[in-house]
Scaffold this motif. Structure first.
Motif, mmCIF file in Angstrom:
data_model
loop_
_atom_site.group_PDB
_atom_site.id
_atom_site.type_symbol
_atom_site.label_atom_id
_atom_site.label_comp_id
_atom_site.label_asym_id
_atom_site.label_seq_id
_atom_site.Cartn_x
_atom_site.Cartn_y
_atom_site.Cartn_z
ATOM 1 N N UNK A 8 0.829 -1.205 0.000
ATOM 2 C CA UNK A 8 0.000 0.000 0.000
ATOM 3 C C UNK A 8 0.867 1.260 0.000
ATOM 4 N N UNK A 9 1.920 1.273 0.803
ATOM 5 C CA UNK A 9 2.821 2.433 0.829
ATOM 6 C C UNK A 9 3.497 2.607 -0.525
ATOM 7 N N UNK A 10 3.918 1.511 -1.132
ATOM 8 C CA UNK A 10 4.534 1.569 -2.455
ATOM 9 C C UNK A 10 3.553 2.117 -3.489
ATOM 10 N N UNK A 11 2.318 1.675 -3.434
ATOM 11 C CA UNK A 11 1.300 2.147 -4.378
ATOM 12 C C UNK A 11 0.983 3.620 -4.169
ATOM 13 N N UNK B 233 1.502 9.086 -5.999
ATOM 14 C CA UNK B 233 1.880 10.478 -5.719
ATOM 15 C C UNK B 233 2.882 10.988 -6.741
ATOM 16 N N UNK B 234 3.865 10.165 -7.068
ATOM 17 C CA UNK B 234 4.852 10.570 -8.082
ATOM 18 C C UNK B 234 4.165 10.806 -9.415
ATOM 19 N N UNK C 85 -6.539 -1.168 -7.485
ATOM 20 C CA UNK C 85 -7.157 -2.489 -7.576
ATOM 21 C C UNK C 85 -6.305 -3.564 -6.945
ATOM 22 N N UNK C 86 -4.988 -3.504 -7.171
ATOM 23 C CA UNK C 86 -4.081 -4.497 -6.596
ATOM 24 C C UNK C 86 -4.086 -4.405 -5.071
ATOM 25 N N UNK C 87 -4.023 -3.185 -4.544
ATOM 26 C CA UNK C 87 -4.010 -3.006 -3.081
ATOM 27 C C UNK C 87 -5.336 -3.463 -2.478
ATOM 28 N N UNK C 88 -6.426 -3.158 -3.158
ATOM 29 C CA UNK C 88 -7.740 -3.591 -2.663
ATOM 30 C C UNK C 88 -7.855 -5.112 -2.667
#
Length: 159
Positions: free
Chosen positions: A99-102, A107-108, A126-129
Protein backbone atom coordinates in the motif's frame (compact mmCIF):
# COMPACT_ATOMS: atom_id res chain seq x y z
CA UNK A 1 -9.76 -39.67 4.28
CA UNK A 2 -7.96 -40.47 1.03
CA UNK A 3 -9.59 -37.44 -0.54
CA UNK A 4 -8.21 -35.07 2.11
CA UNK A 5 -4.74 -36.66 1.91
CA UNK A 6 -4.71 -36.13 -1.85
CA UNK A 7 -5.72 -32.49 -1.43
CA UNK A 8 -3.04 -31.96 1.23
CA UNK A 9 -0.44 -33.55 -1.07
CA UNK A 10 -1.51 -31.34 -3.98
CA UNK A 11 -1.43 -28.28 -1.75
CA UNK A 12 2.08 -29.13 -0.59
CA UNK A 13 3.19 -29.55 -4.22
CA UNK A 14 1.73 -26.16 -5.14
CA UNK A 15 3.39 -24.58 -2.08
CA UNK A 16 6.79 -25.95 -3.14
CA UNK A 17 6.37 -24.71 -6.72
CA UNK A 18 5.19 -21.28 -5.51
CA UNK A 19 8.08 -20.98 -3.05
CA UNK A 20 10.64 -21.92 -5.70
CA UNK A 21 9.08 -19.45 -8.14
CA UNK A 22 9.22 -16.66 -5.56
CA UNK A 23 12.85 -17.43 -4.70
CA UNK A 24 13.76 -17.24 -8.41
CA UNK A 25 11.95 -13.92 -8.74
CA UNK A 26 13.58 -12.58 -5.58
CA UNK A 27 17.10 -13.66 -6.45
CA UNK A 28 17.30 -13.57 -10.22
CA UNK A 29 14.45 -11.85 -11.98
CA UNK A 30 13.71 -8.79 -9.87
CA UNK A 31 17.29 -7.41 -9.66
CA UNK A 32 17.59 -7.66 -13.46
CA UNK A 33 14.21 -6.09 -14.11
CA UNK A 34 14.90 -3.14 -11.83
CA UNK A 35 18.46 -2.52 -13.10
CA UNK A 36 17.22 -0.08 -15.76
CA UNK A 37 15.46 2.13 -13.22
CA UNK A 38 17.17 5.26 -11.88
CA UNK A 39 19.08 4.58 -8.66
CA UNK A 40 16.85 6.67 -6.33
CA UNK A 41 13.85 4.54 -7.32
CA UNK A 42 15.51 1.15 -7.79
CA UNK A 43 16.69 0.47 -4.25
CA UNK A 44 13.48 1.42 -2.36
CA UNK A 45 11.34 -0.47 -4.87
CA UNK A 46 13.58 -3.53 -4.65
CA UNK A 47 13.51 -3.44 -0.85
CA UNK A 48 9.72 -3.05 -0.76
CA UNK A 49 9.08 -5.83 -3.26
CA UNK A 50 11.58 -8.08 -1.47
CA UNK A 51 9.70 -7.55 1.80
CA UNK A 52 6.41 -8.42 0.12
CA UNK A 53 7.90 -11.60 -1.39
CA UNK A 54 9.44 -12.58 1.96
CA UNK A 55 6.04 -12.11 3.60
CA UNK A 56 4.45 -14.44 1.04
CA UNK A 57 7.22 -16.99 1.64
CA UNK A 58 6.48 -16.76 5.36
CA UNK A 59 2.82 -17.49 4.66
CA UNK A 60 3.85 -20.55 2.62
CA UNK A 61 5.94 -21.90 5.52
CA UNK A 62 3.07 -21.28 7.96
CA UNK A 63 0.58 -23.09 5.71
CA UNK A 64 3.00 -26.02 5.49
CA UNK A 65 3.17 -26.17 9.29
CA UNK A 66 -0.63 -26.02 9.54
CA UNK A 67 -0.90 -28.92 7.12
CA UNK A 68 1.44 -30.87 9.38
CA UNK A 69 -0.82 -30.10 12.34
CA UNK A 70 -3.85 -31.25 10.35
CA UNK A 71 -2.12 -34.54 9.54
CA UNK A 72 -1.35 -35.07 13.24
CA UNK A 73 -4.93 -34.10 14.20
CA UNK A 74 -3.67 -31.15 16.25
CA UNK A 75 -5.22 -28.31 14.27
CA UNK A 76 -7.42 -27.26 17.16
CA UNK A 77 -4.52 -26.57 19.52
CA UNK A 78 -2.53 -23.57 20.66
CA UNK A 79 0.22 -24.45 18.19
CA UNK A 80 -2.08 -23.71 15.27
CA UNK A 81 -2.98 -20.32 16.74
CA UNK A 82 0.67 -19.24 16.54
CA UNK A 83 0.94 -20.23 12.89
CA UNK A 84 -2.34 -18.53 11.96
CA UNK A 85 -1.23 -15.39 13.83
CA UNK A 86 2.05 -15.49 11.89
CA UNK A 87 0.07 -15.66 8.64
CA UNK A 88 -2.03 -12.67 9.67
CA UNK A 89 1.07 -10.65 10.62
CA UNK A 90 2.94 -11.58 7.42
CA UNK A 91 -0.03 -10.72 5.23
CA UNK A 92 -0.60 -7.47 7.13
CA UNK A 93 3.03 -6.39 6.78
CA UNK A 94 3.13 -7.34 3.11
CA UNK A 95 -0.11 -5.49 2.43
CA UNK A 96 1.13 -2.38 4.29
CA UNK A 97 4.37 -2.28 2.31
CA UNK A 98 2.44 -2.78 -0.93
CA UNK A 99 0.00 0.00 0.00
CA UNK A 100 2.82 2.43 0.83
CA UNK A 101 4.53 1.57 -2.46
CA UNK A 102 1.30 2.15 -4.38
CA UNK A 103 0.61 5.46 -2.63
CA UNK A 104 4.16 6.62 -3.33
CA UNK A 105 3.95 5.63 -7.01
CA UNK A 106 0.55 7.30 -7.34
CA UNK A 107 1.88 10.48 -5.72
CA UNK A 108 4.85 10.57 -8.08
CA UNK A 109 2.53 10.10 -11.06
CA UNK A 110 0.11 12.75 -9.81
CA UNK A 111 2.77 15.39 -9.09
CA UNK A 112 4.67 14.82 -12.37
CA UNK A 113 2.65 16.49 -15.16
CA UNK A 114 4.23 14.37 -17.93
CA UNK A 115 3.25 11.17 -16.17
CA UNK A 116 -0.31 12.08 -15.22
CA UNK A 117 -2.33 9.10 -16.37
CA UNK A 118 -5.16 7.61 -14.31
CA UNK A 119 -4.63 4.07 -15.63
CA UNK A 120 -1.63 3.01 -13.54
CA UNK A 121 -2.91 4.51 -10.24
CA UNK A 122 -6.25 2.76 -10.80
CA UNK A 123 -4.39 -0.51 -11.41
CA UNK A 124 -2.43 -0.01 -8.19
CA UNK A 125 -5.65 0.77 -6.30
CA UNK A 126 -7.16 -2.49 -7.58
CA UNK A 127 -4.08 -4.50 -6.60
CA UNK A 128 -4.01 -3.01 -3.08
CA UNK A 129 -7.74 -3.59 -2.66
CA UNK A 130 -7.51 -7.21 -3.82
CA UNK A 131 -4.44 -7.78 -1.64
CA UNK A 132 -6.49 -6.74 1.41
CA UNK A 133 -8.86 -9.66 0.88
CA UNK A 134 -6.51 -12.44 2.13
CA UNK A 135 -5.66 -10.36 5.21
CA UNK A 136 -9.31 -9.87 6.10
CA UNK A 137 -10.16 -13.48 5.26
CA UNK A 138 -7.40 -14.74 7.57
CA UNK A 139 -8.70 -12.52 10.37
CA UNK A 140 -12.11 -14.15 9.99
CA UNK A 141 -10.55 -17.62 9.80
CA UNK A 142 -8.49 -16.89 12.93
CA UNK A 143 -11.70 -16.03 14.80
CA UNK A 144 -13.31 -19.24 13.59
CA UNK A 145 -10.27 -21.25 14.68
CA UNK A 146 -10.45 -19.73 18.17
CA UNK A 147 -14.15 -20.60 18.40
CA UNK A 148 -13.63 -24.14 17.12
CA UNK A 149 -10.75 -24.69 19.54
CA UNK A 150 -12.99 -23.62 22.41
CA UNK A 151 -15.79 -25.90 21.25
CA UNK A 152 -13.40 -28.84 20.93
CA UNK A 153 -12.08 -28.24 24.45
CA UNK A 154 -15.66 -28.20 25.80
CA UNK A 155 -16.48 -31.37 23.87
CA UNK A 156 -13.40 -33.15 25.26
CA UNK A 157 -14.46 -32.18 28.80
CA UNK A 158 -17.90 -33.67 28.23
CA UNK A 159 -16.49 -36.90 26.83
Amino acid sequence: MLHSRLIALLLRAVLVVAALWLVVILGLSMPGELSDEPLPFRIPVQIALSIVILCVLTVIVCIWRLLTLVRRDRLFSEASHRWVDAIVWALGIGWSVLAVLAITATSIIYFTPELRDPGFPMLLFGIVTLAALPVLLMLVMRGLLHQATGYRAELEEVI
